[in-house]
Design a protein around this motif. Structure first.
Motif, PDB file in Angstrom:
ATOM      1  N   LYS A  36       0.857  -1.196   0.000  1.00 23.57           N
ATOM      2  CA  LYS A  36       0.000   0.000   0.000  1.00 23.57           C
ATOM      3  C   LYS A  36       0.886   1.237   0.000  1.00 23.57           C
ATOM      4  CE  LYS A  36      -4.211  -1.398   2.491  1.00 23.57           C
ATOM      5  NZ  LYS A  36      -5.006  -1.106   3.720  1.00 23.57           N
ATOM      6  N   GLU A  53      -1.236   6.103   3.046  1.00 22.60           N
ATOM      7  CA  GLU A  53      -2.452   5.472   3.543  1.00 22.60           C
ATOM      8  C   GLU A  53      -2.236   4.777   4.890  1.00 22.60           C
ATOM      9  OE1 GLU A  53      -4.150   2.810   0.718  1.00 22.60           O
ATOM     10  OE2 GLU A  53      -4.195   4.279  -0.913  1.00 22.60           O
ATOM     11  N   LEU A  54      -0.987   4.554   5.268  1.00 25.16           N
ATOM     12  CA  LEU A  54      -0.695   3.719   6.432  1.00 25.16           C
ATOM     13  C   LEU A  54      -0.630   4.487   7.744  1.00 25.16           C
ATOM     14  CD1 LEU A  54       2.055   1.348   4.975  1.00 25.16           C
ATOM     15  CD2 LEU A  54      -0.422   1.001   5.047  1.00 25.16           C
ATOM     16  N   PHE A  55      -0.354   5.796   7.681  1.00 22.95           N
ATOM     17  CA  PHE A  55      -0.152   6.575   8.894  1.00 22.95           C
ATOM     18  C   PHE A  55      -1.110   7.762   8.942  1.00 22.95           C
ATOM     19  CE2 PHE A  55       3.838   4.472   7.799  1.00 22.95           C
ATOM     20  CZ  PHE A  55       4.179   3.866   8.998  1.00 22.95           C
ATOM     21  N   ASP A  56      -1.343   8.288  10.158  1.00 22.67           N
ATOM     22  CA  ASP A  56      -2.301   9.374  10.352  1.00 22.67           C
ATOM     23  C   ASP A  56      -1.649  10.750  10.382  1.00 22.67           C
ATOM     24  OD1 ASP A  56      -4.682   7.687  10.774  1.00 22.67           O
ATOM     25  OD2 ASP A  56      -3.576   7.010  12.533  1.00 22.67           O
ATOM     26  N   LEU A  87       1.505  -2.184  12.171  1.00 23.17           N
ATOM     27  CA  LEU A  87       0.515  -1.764  11.174  1.00 23.17           C
ATOM     28  C   LEU A  87      -0.592  -2.803  11.017  1.00 23.17           C
ATOM     29  CD1 LEU A  87       2.972  -0.285   8.515  1.00 23.17           C
ATOM     30  CD2 LEU A  87       1.320   1.002   9.867  1.00 23.17           C
ATOM     31  N   ARG A  88      -0.230  -4.058  11.120  1.00 27.25           N
ATOM     32  CA  ARG A  88      -1.263  -5.123  11.068  1.00 27.25           C
ATOM     33  C   ARG A  88      -2.192  -5.012  12.270  1.00 27.25           C
ATOM     34  NH1 ARG A  88       3.489  -8.738   9.861  1.00 27.25           N
ATOM     35  NH2 ARG A  88       3.554  -8.943   7.582  1.00 27.25           N
ATOM     36  N   ALA A 114      -2.977  -2.446  13.836  1.00 30.81           N
ATOM     37  CA  ALA A 114      -3.809  -1.254  13.673  1.00 30.81           C
ATOM     38  C   ALA A 114      -4.781  -1.404  12.498  1.00 30.81           C
ATOM     39  CB  ALA A 114      -2.919  -0.029  13.440  1.00 30.81           C
ATOM     40  N   ARG A 134      -4.009  -1.653   9.306  1.00 31.87           N
ATOM     41  CA  ARG A 134      -3.610  -0.841   8.140  1.00 31.87           C
ATOM     42  C   ARG A 134      -3.102  -1.710   6.989  1.00 31.87           C
ATOM     43  NH1 ARG A 134      -3.506   4.537   9.880  1.00 31.87           N
ATOM     44  NH2 ARG A 134      -4.986   4.557  11.588  1.00 31.87           N
TER      45      ARG A 134
END
Length: 291
Positions: free
Chosen positions: A19, A23-26, A285-286, A288, A290
């Protein structure tokens, strides 16, 4: 140059996650070359394969171009080592007219206002003190204007230099904004360094140094040391801080070593970080949801 280690790790992360990183972080925070990296991800939404073009031979030679005078005088000269024109030209071509305040997710870039004598956070969710916006290119140019290497950068009414002189590691800056933005949420931070320096400054040599000796022998490196921030962030966040960094090992700690051997050494170190810490970041990330 040492930002190549960070970029290589992120390249491997994006490849493994399948990805785009935006897209992975805020939230995204960066200082100096880190400002360029996170802006490429969050503001331009570019893949890391595109961001890696910053480290092509032609681009590096343009950014770190030295005149004959520069090569002769080196650190003894009375002006910046590089005129900054190549860096400015590259950033404007790469980011175009993208405005930082138009960025979808929060972005924080650190700099230092030399006239106001105050640290500055260039935020995507707020204008400057005069109510004006600024381009991503100008913000990155200012955040990476390392004293002695590049000239100060004027952004609207302020004269700014590299944020590394006050916050080379922007982790706590990011944490403060994240807590203010999401007060009910647990905050997790992935903090990427550019490698710890291992060349010692010998005490017996430094004992008799004055201003010129300190400036030419590494004062800027000392000012930009980030280890205290890592210690503070670890005390606050504990296991919620995912720190990726190590000694530079065979790579050069010079900011401007663009030799092909150093490029390869920095890439290899980024790959080493991935092998050591990549799964840790992917698992977070998993957890969370994401990836």
């Amino acid at each position: 140059m040492r930002g190549l280690v960070t970029a290589q790790f992120l390249y491997r992360l994006e490849e493994a996650a399948g990805k785009p990183l935006h897209e992975l972080f805020d939230m995204f925070a960066g200082t100096s070359v880190g400002a360029i990296v996170v802006s490429s991800i969050a503001c331009k939404k570019a893949p890391m394969s595109e961001a890696m073009n910053f480290y092509t031979k032609d681009t590096l030679e343009s950014i770190f171009h030295k005149s004959l005078k520069d090569r002769i005088l080196h650190k003894a000269q009375g002006s910046p080592t590089y005129d900054g024109k190549g860096k400015t030209q590259y950033l404007r071509k790469y980011f175009g007219d993208i405005v930082l305040q138009d960025t979808e997710k929060p972005v924080l870039l650190t700099a230092y206002d030399i006239e106001g004598r105050v640290a500055v956070t260039l935020r995507s969710n707020e204008p400057d003190p005069d109510g004006k916006t600024y381009t991503v290119a100008d913000a990155c140019d200012a955040s990476s204007a390392a004293p002695a290497y590049f000239p100060a950068k004027q952004v609207n009414s302020r004269w700014l230099i590299d944020g590394g002189v006050v916050a080379n590691n922007p982790t706590l800056n990011a944490y403060a904004d994240a807590v203010a933005t999401w007060p009910e949420e647990e905050v997790y931070i992935v903090s990427l360094g550019t490698g710890y320096q291992i060349r010692p400054i010998k005490g017996e040599d430094a004992q008799g140094w004055g201003g010129i000796q300190w400036i030419t022998q590494g004062l800027l490196d000392v000012v930009m040391d980030e280890t205290i921030v890592v210690q503070q962030a670890r005390r606050i966040l504990g296991d919620r801080l995912l720190r990726v960094c190590s000694d530079l090992e065979s790579a050069s700690d010079d900011m401007d070593d663009i030799s092909s051997s150093n490029v390869e050494a920095l890439k290899a170190l980024g790959d080493s970080w991935w092998e050591e810490k990549g799964e840790m970041v992917l698992n977070a990330l998993r957890d969370a949801g994401r990836v």
